[in-house]
Design an enzyme around this catalytic site. Sequence first.
Site, PDB file in Angstrom:
ATOM      1  N   PRO A 208     -20.306  35.311  54.284  1.00  0.00           N
ATOM      2  CA  PRO A 208     -19.505  34.545  53.320  1.00  0.00           C
ATOM      3  C   PRO A 208     -20.027  33.160  52.916  1.00  0.00           C
ATOM      4  O   PRO A 208     -19.380  32.144  53.152  1.00  0.00           O
ATOM      5  CB  PRO A 208     -18.161  34.449  54.018  1.00  0.00           C
ATOM      6  N   CYS A 209     -21.155  33.135  52.217  1.00  0.00           N
ATOM      7  CA  CYS A 209     -21.661  31.863  51.712  1.00  0.00           C
ATOM      8  C   CYS A 209     -20.745  31.299  50.619  1.00  0.00           C
ATOM      9  O   CYS A 209     -20.793  30.098  50.334  1.00  0.00           O
ATOM     10  CB  CYS A 209     -23.099  32.004  51.223  1.00  0.00           C
ATOM     11  N   HIS A 210     -19.887  32.139  50.047  1.00  0.00           N
ATOM     12  CA  HIS A 210     -18.955  31.655  49.030  1.00  0.00           C
ATOM     13  C   HIS A 210     -17.918  30.696  49.617  1.00  0.00           C
ATOM     14  O   HIS A 210     -17.275  29.962  48.878  1.00  0.00           O
ATOM     15  CB  HIS A 210     -18.247  32.835  48.332  1.00  0.00           C
TER      16      HIS A 210
END
Length: 168
Positions: free
Chosen positions: A135-137
């Site tokens: 989850p780089c978002h």
Amino acid sequence: MTTVYAVVDSPLGALLLVGEKSATANGGTALASLSVPGQKGGVAVQGGWRDDPAAFTEIGRQLTAYFEGRLTRFDIEYVDGGTPFQRRVWLALEEIPYGETTTYGKIAERVGTPGAGVRAVGTAIGRNPLLVVRPCHRVIGADGALRGYAGGLERKERLLELEGTQAS
């Protein structure tokens, strides 16, 4: 090792899944890449890869559950990749809880490179080959604003909204 791929529909557009067969992976395939159309640094299908949608049944099931709001943490085996520093940053991404955000600076502190290391952390995050599932978002600017996302800021915003997170 044989590289397999499949294209699956999602609310973000067609997702290109790339992986390798694995005896230990849930569903039999370890995920090497998940990319979206137009992604900066995204993967393209290579000669010699085999189109094998069945290899991604379990990964697809988890993605569907995530997009429907029924899954908050993926249970997917990944193909090892990246530099040792990138792997430290990517592990830190996986520790960000669903529905929460953190900053690039906090990730830099977590991996032991505060201050000037923020830029290196941003670069490592930008090279994350596993959008959505790693989850780089969930990483935003110190001011709360959305900053870079290889899949485009509109997709980052959609993922955060899906998780019930509001960013500035």
